[in-house]
Design a protein around this motif. Structure first.
Motif, PDB file in Angstrom:
ATOM      1  N   PRO A 171      10.873  13.195  14.149  1.00 24.36           N
ATOM      2  CA  PRO A 171       9.819  12.190  14.047  1.00 24.36           C
ATOM      3  C   PRO A 171      10.413  10.781  14.002  1.00 24.36           C
ATOM      4  CG  PRO A 171      10.121  13.301  11.946  1.00 24.36           C
ATOM      5  CD  PRO A 171      10.977  14.006  12.957  1.00 24.36           C
ATOM      6  N   ALA A 172       9.695   9.833  14.506  1.00 20.52           N
ATOM      7  CA  ALA A 172      10.152   8.448  14.509  1.00 20.52           C
ATOM      8  C   ALA A 172      10.117   7.895  13.089  1.00 20.52           C
ATOM      9  CB  ALA A 172       9.276   7.611  15.436  1.00 20.52           C
ATOM     10  N   PHE A 173      10.971   6.929  12.825  1.00 21.98           N
ATOM     11  CA  PHE A 173      11.049   6.309  11.504  1.00 21.98           C
ATOM     12  C   PHE A 173       9.686   5.762  11.089  1.00 21.98           C
ATOM     13  CE2 PHE A 173      11.677   2.515   8.875  1.00 21.98           C
ATOM     14  CZ  PHE A 173      12.428   3.032   7.844  1.00 21.98           C
ATOM     15  N   CYS A 174       9.005   5.123  12.021  1.00 22.14           N
ATOM     16  CA  CYS A 174       7.708   4.506  11.713  1.00 22.14           C
ATOM     17  C   CYS A 174       6.631   5.545  11.414  1.00 22.14           C
ATOM     18  CB  CYS A 174       7.264   3.616  12.874  1.00 22.14           C
ATOM     19  SG  CYS A 174       8.423   2.281  13.199  1.00 22.14           S
ATOM     20  N   ASP A 175       6.832   6.771  11.873  1.00 25.19           N
ATOM     21  CA  ASP A 175       5.849   7.823  11.609  1.00 25.19           C
ATOM     22  C   ASP A 175       5.976   8.412  10.212  1.00 25.19           C
ATOM     23  OD1 ASP A 175       4.887   7.494  14.165  1.00 25.19           O
ATOM     24  OD2 ASP A 175       6.048   9.166  14.994  1.00 25.19           O
ATOM     25  N   VAL A 176       7.163   8.315   9.629  1.00 21.98           N
ATOM     26  CA  VAL A 176       7.375   8.956   8.333  1.00 21.98           C
ATOM     27  C   VAL A 176       7.569   7.970   7.188  1.00 21.98           C
ATOM     28  CG1 VAL A 176       8.300  11.075   9.329  1.00 21.98           C
ATOM     29  CG2 VAL A 176       9.846   9.216   8.743  1.00 21.98           C
ATOM     30  N   GLU A 177       7.785   6.718   7.491  1.00 20.19           N
ATOM     31  CA  GLU A 177       7.976   5.714   6.446  1.00 20.19           C
ATOM     32  C   GLU A 177       6.875   4.671   6.530  1.00 20.19           C
ATOM     33  OE1 GLU A 177      10.106   5.616   3.981  1.00 20.19           O
ATOM     34  OE2 GLU A 177      11.309   7.321   4.620  1.00 20.19           O
ATOM     35  N   GLU A 178       6.669   3.986   5.439  1.00 18.57           N
ATOM     36  CA  GLU A 178       5.708   2.887   5.415  1.00 18.57           C
ATOM     37  C   GLU A 178       6.284   1.754   4.582  1.00 18.57           C
ATOM     38  OE1 GLU A 178       2.949   4.531   1.753  1.00 18.57           O
ATOM     39  OE2 GLU A 178       2.256   4.764   3.795  1.00 18.57           O
ATOM     40  N   MET A 179       5.750   0.570   4.774  1.00 15.17           N
ATOM     41  CA  MET A 179       6.205  -0.602   4.021  1.00 15.17           C
ATOM     42  C   MET A 179       5.832  -0.403   2.554  1.00 15.17           C
ATOM     43  SD  MET A 179       7.654  -3.519   4.291  1.00 15.17           S
ATOM     44  CE  MET A 179       7.374  -4.811   5.447  1.00 15.17           C
ATOM     45  N   ARG A 180       6.786  -0.665   1.682  1.00 11.02           N
ATOM     46  CA  ARG A 180       6.538  -0.506   0.256  1.00 11.02           C
ATOM     47  C   ARG A 180       6.200  -1.861  -0.354  1.00 11.02           C
ATOM     48  NH1 ARG A 180       9.970   3.497   1.968  1.00 11.02           N
ATOM     49  NH2 ARG A 180       9.874   5.454   0.845  1.00 11.02           N
ATOM     50  N   ILE A 181       5.145  -1.892  -1.133  1.00  8.82           N
ATOM     51  CA  ILE A 181       4.680  -3.126  -1.769  1.00  8.82           C
ATOM     52  C   ILE A 181       4.683  -2.891  -3.280  1.00  8.82           C
ATOM     53  CG2 ILE A 181       2.772  -4.754  -1.955  1.00  8.82           C
ATOM     54  CD1 ILE A 181       1.950  -3.837   0.886  1.00  8.82           C
ATOM     55  N   PHE A 182       5.266  -3.850  -4.019  1.00  9.29           N
ATOM     56  CA  PHE A 182       5.415  -3.706  -5.460  1.00  9.29           C
ATOM     57  C   PHE A 182       4.824  -4.910  -6.172  1.00  9.29           C
ATOM     58  CE2 PHE A 182       9.263  -2.030  -3.363  1.00  9.29           C
ATOM     59  CZ  PHE A 182       9.069  -0.687  -3.611  1.00  9.29           C
ATOM     60  N   SER A 183       4.349  -4.670  -7.378  1.00  7.62           N
ATOM     61  CA  SER A 183       3.918  -5.783  -8.233  1.00  7.62           C
ATOM     62  C   SER A 183       5.161  -6.372  -8.903  1.00  7.62           C
ATOM     63  CB  SER A 183       2.922  -5.291  -9.288  1.00  7.62           C
ATOM     64  OG  SER A 183       3.574  -4.404 -10.186  1.00  7.62           O
ATOM     65  N   GLU A 184       5.029  -7.575  -9.449  1.00  6.69           N
ATOM     66  CA  GLU A 184       6.174  -8.203 -10.121  1.00  6.69           C
ATOM     67  C   GLU A 184       6.620  -7.370 -11.324  1.00  6.69           C
ATOM     68  OE1 GLU A 184       8.213 -10.845  -9.644  1.00  6.69           O
ATOM     69  OE2 GLU A 184       7.291 -10.970  -7.664  1.00  6.69           O
ATOM     70  N   ALA A 185       5.656  -6.800 -12.025  1.00  7.28           N
ATOM     71  CA  ALA A 185       6.009  -5.980 -13.195  1.00  7.28           C
ATOM     72  C   ALA A 185       6.806  -4.751 -12.765  1.00  7.28           C
ATOM     73  CB  ALA A 185       4.743  -5.572 -13.945  1.00  7.28           C
ATOM     74  N   GLU A 186       6.416  -4.138 -11.653  1.00  7.85           N
ATOM     75  CA  GLU A 186       7.138  -2.961 -11.171  1.00  7.85           C
ATOM     76  C   GLU A 186       8.537  -3.330 -10.697  1.00  7.85           C
ATOM     77  OE1 GLU A 186       6.565   0.816  -8.146  1.00  7.85           O
ATOM     78  OE2 GLU A 186       5.134  -0.827  -8.077  1.00  7.85           O
ATOM     79  N   ILE A 187       8.668  -4.463 -10.027  1.00 10.90           N
ATOM     80  CA  ILE A 187       9.997  -4.905  -9.581  1.00 10.90           C
ATOM     81  C   ILE A 187      10.891  -5.154 -10.786  1.00 10.90           C
ATOM     82  CG2 ILE A 187      11.245  -6.794  -8.475  1.00 10.90           C
ATOM     83  CD1 ILE A 187       8.983  -6.943  -6.443  1.00 10.90           C
TER      84      ILE A 187
END
Length: 80
Positions: free
Chosen positions: A35-51
């Motif tokens: 599978p292509a990288f784009c098919d199995v991964e997604e952009m990860r978004i974090f809150s400041e508290a989580e970072i």
């Protein structure tokens, strides 16, 4: 001299000659593409508290996710 006078040497010669063609290793088939990288991964978004928490408690995991985000930005087309 008859042709059948030497059946063993003749058959051995034929087997050696034919065997070299039969035993040649076939070219291995290419593995099916994964599978292509784009098919199995997604952009990860974090809150400041989580970072902040991950930077303190799991920095290796945060670094991996930041690398994944950088690869995703470079490899995957932008979607609107």
């Amino acid at each position: 001299m008859r042709w059948t006078a030497f059946p063993v040497p003749i058959s051995a010669l034929l087997r050696l000659t034919a065997g070299s063609y039969l035993r040649s290793d076939p070219v291995p088939a290419a593995p099916p593409p994964g599978p292509a990288f784009c098919d199995v991964e997604e952009m990860r978004i974090f809150s400041e508290a989580e970072i902040d928490w991950r930077a303190t408690h799991a920095p290796w995991n945060l670094r991996r996710d930041l690398k994944t985000n950088a690869t995703w930005e470079a490899e995957c087309p932008a979607t609107s």
